[in-house]
Structures are given as C-alpha cells and as structure tokens.
Design a protein around this motif. Structure first.
Motif, short mmCIF file in Angstrom:
data_model
loop_
_atom_site.label_atom_id
_atom_site.label_comp_id
_atom_site.label_asym_id
_atom_site.label_seq_id
_atom_site.Cartn_x
_atom_site.Cartn_y
_atom_site.Cartn_z
N MET A 170 43.35 -1.96 -30.90
CA MET A 170 43.81 -0.43 -30.11
C MET A 170 44.40 0.46 -31.47
O MET A 170 45.48 0.66 -31.66
N TYR A 281 49.74 3.55 -23.99
CA TYR A 281 49.08 2.07 -22.89
C TYR A 281 49.32 1.00 -23.82
O TYR A 281 49.60 0.95 -24.91
N SER A 283 47.27 -1.94 -23.10
CA SER A 283 45.98 -2.57 -22.69
C SER A 283 44.89 -1.82 -23.05
O SER A 283 44.78 -0.47 -22.55
N LYS A 284 43.80 -2.39 -23.28
CA LYS A 284 42.35 -1.78 -23.19
C LYS A 284 41.53 -2.94 -23.21
O LYS A 284 41.40 -3.73 -23.78
N GLU A 326 41.93 -6.25 -15.71
CA GLU A 326 42.27 -4.83 -15.62
C GLU A 326 43.40 -4.48 -14.57
O GLU A 326 44.32 -3.81 -14.99
#
Length: 397
Positions: A170, A281, A283-284, A326
């Motif tokens: 990220m 954010y 998470s990715k 996710e």
C-alpha cells in the motif's frame, strides 16, 4: 479448507494473531526480519492495561504476564518541585475490569508469546525479511530475502510502525511523522530508592518528563521523554549520554536524580516518538495491516501492546466468521477503527503536557492538569472496559 495465512512480524500483534488463528483451526506461518535474540532483547518495558491483560487471557497467558511483571495500581503526577498534581487510581482495575494493569519488560512479553506460539506448532522464520509482495485476486505471493516465494490466501502486516508490508502493498499510505519528543528508559537496580507500592511516580521536570516504578526487592523500571529535534537522537553519543541525561534531570527531585545517576551510563538508545496519521484504509486485496502497522499508538496512552493483542483476537474471529478475506477485512476495520483512534487521540493528549517549556507554560500546565486528570482517567476507563476475550464474535463456540 482453512485459508493459508502468512504473518509478517513477531511482535505482540503477529504472535498474538498466530495463537488466535491456531485456536480456530488455521495453520499460520510467521516471518520476522529480526533475530530471535533481538525479539526478546529489544525495547525496554511497557504497561499492559486491563484490556490488554484481558486479551492475554484470551490466549491463556494473563497469569504468566502478571508473574513476570509489576502490578501497577496508580499513576501519580508531580511538577518539578515534587508537588503532586493528580493521581490516576488503578487500584480497582482487577475488580472493575477483570484484570489489573501490569508493567512488564517488553522482551518478557515477547518470550511469553513466543513460547506459546512454539508450543502451538507455528513455524516462525527469523531473520527472514519480506522484500516483495504481489497482491493477486485469488492469492498473495511474498518473496523473502533468501529468494523464496510463498503463496497465501491472506497476508497480514503486523510489522510495526515502519511496516515493510505497508510500504510494499500500500505504497500510497501516509508515513510516520515525528511528534517532537525523544525518550529512553531502562531497568536498573538502585537499592537506595524505596519501593513505590505499585505507583508509577511521574515528574514534569523543567527539561524532561520522568517516570518510574519499583516493587519491594525489585529493580527500578524508569523512562523519560523530552522535546528535541529528531536528529538529536543520533547526535547524542553513547559515551556522552550519561552527562546529557543527568543535565536533563538536574533540577528534578532527588530520587529521580539517583535513578538517572545509576541508569544513564547504561543507556544504549534514544527513541524518537512517532505518530502515524490516520490511514484511509487498512487493507488492500488480500493484504491487511494490524497493530502499529495500521494505527501506531504513542507510548503516552499506554495502549500500544494492548490494542495489538485485541487486534489479533478480533481479526482471527473475523477471518473465521466471514466467507472471504475482503469481507473479513471490512468487518475487522468496522469493529476496530473507532476504538483505536480513540486510543491514538488519548496518547496525543498525554504527550502534549510533556512539551511544556518555559516558566509560563509550566505554570499553566500545573494549574490546568489537576482539572484534566479526572477526565483523562474516564477516557482511559472507557478503553479499559472492553473485553476482547469475552465478546460473542471473538469467543470461540
């Protein structure tokens, strides 16, 4: 079939997550760039608040941590003249929140977690930094410095403030920013310093903040914090550190000066204090950040390790409860963001009075602080009341 989970980082967040995952039938793998000796030797000490001790209870390790630490029953704040400015009472924590506050050597907590992870059969690869992350739609591939590529369904960055996983997976996220304070500390035998009866005694000195606690027959756990340029940490030569620290605390009460005289010659490192701006954010794709990698909490809140251990329990529960990584990540962030940001804000508020310089600033602080101590205690207790070991999502069926 349970997801394949890779964890980068063998601190409180990473080892705690490994334990929580094993308890739910997963088979995680941990990678750590440091050696095992560094993991158990680095750092000084920390205080686990009741919520952190209760998180440890979720791993069956709370009693072991208490055995290796010092129960902390109060924080007493003083000005440079030794006048008490306020007391934060921790004596009722065990009855009120189900666990006491405990000051423990950081390496001792690492050893406790590491022994439990080993006993659970989790593979730990020390001295194995992750140098590349490929975040695919159906899996994530990591390459370690030895040239080996590993494939996982989920990769967790639990690798701290300067997270390598965060920068690799990220790269657009904000980086840590220095907040104006340096600090150090240690554990030292000073026989002529009396025990503090479970109180952490803290002093807002003219040039630096100082705190210590001592059990009967035990060593002194001490720390300090002082405003300075970030580069000053590199400019203070180790050979000159004793004189530097003695000068910082020259006008402190006598007991502080005794501790510094005994401890300063052993100071090996000065730590800059960093904040991580609120990340948009955590998470990715199939990669998620937890602990300090996602939400670094300054030492002034006393919540860094506690929040990391909570993260571990909650993420493991989310990964088990949700059908996809996710959706697990979304649920985790929804459950955790407001709480950790409250801890971050509490830490920033705790650090501000330590920057007061000059007679007028100190005088205003001395007048205002007694009014704000009760408010700060209520803010802390709101955080302490959370039981990560005893919530429906986290508690295994």
């Amino acid at each position: 079939m349970k997801a394949r989970i890779g964890i980068v980082g063998a601190g409180s967040a990473g080892l705690g997550l490994a334990l929580a995952l094993v308890g739910r039938g997963f088979a995680p793998v941990v990678f750590e760039k440091r050696s095992e000796k560094q993991v158990i030797d680095e750092g000084i000490f920390l205080t686990l608040a009741p919520n952190g001790m209760n998180a440890l209870r979720g791993f069956g390790l709370a009693a072991e941590a208490l055995r290796h630490g010092v129960e902390t029953r109060a924080i007493v704040l003083h000005n440079e003249h030794g006048k008490a400015l306020g007391t934060v009472d921790y004596a009722r924590h065990a009855a009120q929140f189900g666990a006491p506050s405990v000051t423990i050597r950081r390496g001792a907590l690492g050893e406790i977690l590491l022994a439990a992870v080993r006993a659970a059969g989790v593979p730990i690869h020390f001295e194995t930094p992750v140098i590349a992350v490929a975040n695919f739609e159906t899996e994530v591939a990591t390459t370690t410095a030895d040239g080996v590529t590993h494939s996982f369904d989920v990769l967790v960055g639990a690798d701290g403030l300067r997270s390598n996983v965060r920068s690799l997976a990220m790269p657009g996220l904000p980086t840590p920013a220095y907040n104006g304070l340096l600090g150090s500390g240690g554990i030292v035998d000073v026989p002529d310093v009396p025990p503090t009866n479970g109180q952490m005694l803290m002093t807002f000195g003219r040039r630096a903040f100082f705190g210590y606690i001592k059990d009967p027959g035990g060593p002194v756990y001490w720390f300090n914090s002082f405003p300075a340029d970030e580069q000053q940490a590199q400019l203070i030569d180790r050979k000159a550190a004793a004189g530097y620290f003695e000068a910082l605390h020259r006008t402190d009460p006598l007991v502080n000066r005794r501790i510094i005289a005994a401890a300063a010659p052993q100071v090996s490192r000065i730590y800059p204090d960093y904040d991580v701006p609120s990340l948009p954010y955590w998470s990715k794709g199939r990669v998620i950040l937890i602990g300090d990698a996602a939400h670094a909490v300054t030492p002034h809140s006393g919540q860094g390790a506690s929040m990391a251990l909570e993260d571990a329990l909650v993420l493991a529960a989310c990964l088990e409860a949700e059908a996809t990584p996710e959706s697990a990540f979304r649920r985790f962030e929804a459950l955790r963001r407001d709480r950790v940001e409250a801890a971050v804000q509490l830490g920033r508020q705790g650090g501000t009075p330590k920057k007061a310089q000059g007679w007028l600033a100190r005088r205003i602080r001395d007048l205002v602080l007694p009014l704000f101590v009760p408010l700060g205690q209520r803010g802390q207790e709101h955080l302490f009341a959370f039981r990560a070991d005893d919530t429906p999502l986290v508690r295994p069926n």
